[in-house]
Design a protein around this motif. Structure first.
Motif, PDB file in Angstrom:
ATOM      1  N   ASP A 146      12.655  -9.379 -33.414  1.00 56.03           N
ATOM      2  CA  ASP A 146      11.763  -8.223 -33.590  1.00 56.03           C
ATOM      3  C   ASP A 146      10.450  -8.437 -32.822  1.00 56.03           C
ATOM      4  O   ASP A 146       9.924  -7.509 -32.193  1.00 56.03           O
ATOM      5  CB  ASP A 146      11.463  -7.993 -35.081  1.00 56.03           C
ATOM      6  CG  ASP A 146      12.651  -7.368 -35.796  1.00 56.03           C
ATOM      7  OD1 ASP A 146      13.596  -6.924 -35.103  1.00 56.03           O
ATOM      8  OD2 ASP A 146      12.665  -7.343 -37.038  1.00 56.03           O
TER       9      ASP A 146
ATOM     10  N   ALA B 240      11.140  -7.880 -29.193  1.00 55.72           N
ATOM     11  CA  ALA B 240      11.307  -6.445 -28.902  1.00 55.72           C
ATOM     12  C   ALA B 240       9.955  -5.740 -28.900  1.00 55.72           C
ATOM     13  O   ALA B 240       9.684  -4.874 -28.063  1.00 55.72           O
ATOM     14  CB  ALA B 240      12.247  -5.812 -29.926  1.00 55.72           C
TER      15      ALA B 240
ATOM     16  N   GLU C 129       8.123  -6.479 -25.775  1.00 58.57           N
ATOM     17  CA  GLU C 129       8.684  -5.824 -24.588  1.00 58.57           C
ATOM     18  C   GLU C 129       8.507  -4.305 -24.605  1.00 58.57           C
ATOM     19  O   GLU C 129       8.131  -3.696 -23.615  1.00 58.57           O
ATOM     20  CB  GLU C 129      10.177  -6.158 -24.495  1.00 58.57           C
ATOM     21  CG  GLU C 129      10.704  -5.981 -23.088  1.00 58.57           C
ATOM     22  CD  GLU C 129      12.160  -6.452 -22.962  1.00 58.57           C
ATOM     23  OE1 GLU C 129      12.880  -5.920 -22.129  1.00 58.57           O
ATOM     24  OE2 GLU C 129      12.544  -7.344 -23.756  1.00 58.57           O
ATOM     25  N   HIS C 130       8.815  -3.672 -25.766  1.00 62.97           N
ATOM     26  CA  HIS C 130       8.835  -2.196 -25.812  1.00 62.97           C
ATOM     27  C   HIS C 130       7.770  -1.598 -26.710  1.00 62.97           C
ATOM     28  O   HIS C 130       7.702  -0.389 -26.845  1.00 62.97           O
ATOM     29  CB  HIS C 130      10.190  -1.690 -26.339  1.00 62.97           C
ATOM     30  CG  HIS C 130      11.353  -2.251 -25.602  1.00 62.97           C
ATOM     31  ND1 HIS C 130      11.581  -1.976 -24.284  1.00 62.97           N
ATOM     32  CD2 HIS C 130      12.337  -3.095 -25.992  1.00 62.97           C
ATOM     33  CE1 HIS C 130      12.681  -2.617 -23.899  1.00 62.97           C
ATOM     34  NE2 HIS C 130      13.147  -3.308 -24.918  1.00 62.97           N
ATOM     35  N   GLY C 131       7.067  -2.445 -27.440  1.00 68.89           N
ATOM     36  CA  GLY C 131       6.065  -1.925 -28.372  1.00 68.89           C
ATOM     37  C   GLY C 131       6.657  -1.384 -29.644  1.00 68.89           C
ATOM     38  O   GLY C 131       6.044  -0.597 -30.348  1.00 68.89           O
ATOM     39  N   SER C 132       7.926  -1.749 -29.947  1.00 72.45           N
ATOM     40  CA  SER C 132       8.519  -1.356 -31.246  1.00 72.45           C
ATOM     41  C   SER C 132       9.483  -2.436 -31.712  1.00 72.45           C
ATOM     42  O   SER C 132      10.018  -3.204 -30.912  1.00 72.45           O
ATOM     43  CB  SER C 132       9.263  -0.037 -31.135  1.00 72.45           C
ATOM     44  OG  SER C 132      10.590  -0.272 -30.753  1.00 72.45           O
TER      45      SER C 132
END
Ligand SMILES: CCCCCCCC/C=C\CCCCCCCC(=O)OC[C@H](COP(=O)(O)O[C@@H]1[C@H](O)[C@H](OP(=O)(O)O)[C@@H](O)[C@H](O)[C@H]1O)OC(=O)CCCCCCC/C=C\CCCCCCCC
Ligand SMILES: Nc1ccn([C@@H]2O[C@H](COP(=O)(O)O)[C@@H](O)[C@H]2O)c(=O)n1
Ligand SMILES: [Mg+2]
Ligand SMILES: [Mg+2]
Length: 220
Positions: A209, A212, A215-218
């Motif tokens: 998590d 993630a 990398e993606h902001g979520s």
């Protein structure tokens, strides 16, 4: 541990038999199904009557089918997702038969509710131990842990000590206590293994998590 160290040995020993079955036109799925039916029959016919020696002999004859089916699939080059699913799912069914048969003995003529509860705990905890890995892998984690007591250990400890305790019926004194010892050991070992796997999944999911999020902001 057994999975790591004994598998290579059993692969060597069972490969000629697996090749023989393939030549006879037997499929890996058939071996998986017949093996499970044999384990269930041995456990549910003999164990509830306290026939631990003969029950264990029958189960042992069939339980090795779990090593033969995969060996056949690999030799024939037909390893499949379906085969992996069938193998793992029927492992759970066979395990339920073994510990269910022992629980039925203690709920009936064995007349020991505490040991009945321990056998049910072995059944349930073994299923949950396997589930932790399957579910962790399904949500994309490596689940990089096997833990103290995998399925092979659960079966070997239970079957060897249960079979030996059955010799009490043939006049060997004192040996009947090996079965309760096996059940308590498998119960304790499964609990430790469950904790090991849950802790690993918690750590791996937090790491995944966080990666993630970076990398993606979520998260998940
Ligand atoms: C005079 C006394 C007479 C008593 C006679 C009793 C004799 C009983 C003797 C032996 C019993 C042998 C039991 C053999 C057990 C076979 C084990 C087996 O099937 O292992 C399967 C295992 C796992 O395979 P998979 O990868 O297909 O399964 C995965 C597994 O189920 C996972 O579960 P998890 O671990 O996570 O809970 C699932 O997550 C996964 O989905 C699933 O795919 O295969 C192995 O581990 C390979 C190694 C097998 C090692 C067998 C060792 C047998 C060793 C010794 C026998 C000793 C005999 C001594 C007799 C002495 C009696 C005096
Ligand atoms: N009916 C089957 C059974 C197994 N497989 C394949 O073998 C793998 C399991 O190997 P074991 O040595 O532990 O039996 C399983 O993941 C499948 O890839 C199969 O294809 N068909
Ligand atoms: Mg198998
Ligand atoms: Mg299996």
């Amino acid at each position: 541990m057994l999975n790591k160290y004994a598998r290579a040995f059993f692969t060597r020993v069972l490969t000629p038999f697996a090749a023989f079955l393939l030549r006879k036109g037997v499929s890996p799925d058939t071996v998986t199904l017949i093996g499970t039916a044999g384990v269930m029959a041995g456990a549910l016919v003999f164990y509830p009557r306290g026939e631990f020696f003969w029950g264990t002999v029958v189960i042992t004859l069939f339980v090795f089918s779990d090593l033969v089916d995969g060996n056949m699939a690999r030799q024939a080059g037909v390893s499949s997702r379906w085969g992996a699913f069938l193998d793992s799912t029927l492992d759970r069914v066979a395990d339920a038969g073994v510990f269910g048969g022992l629980a039925m003995w203690y709920a009936g003529k064995g007349d020991n509710l505490a040991l009945c509860a321990v056998a049910i705990f072995c059944l349930a905890s073994g299923q949950v131990v396997s589930y932790t890995k399957a579910r962790g892998e399904a949500i994309g984690l490596p689940v990089n842990v096997n833990g103290l007591v995998e399925r092979a250990e659960r079966l070997v400890v239970t079957l060897v000590l249960c079979g030996l305790s059955g010799l009490n019926k043939f006049g060997v004194p004192g040996i009947q206590y090996l079965l309760p010892i096996a059940l308590w050991a498998v119960a304790a070992g499964s609990l430790v293994t469950l904790i090991q796997r849950v802790v690993t999944v918690r750590r791996e999911s937090a790491e995944a998590d966080a990666a993630a999020l970076a990398e993606h902001g979520s998260g998940a």
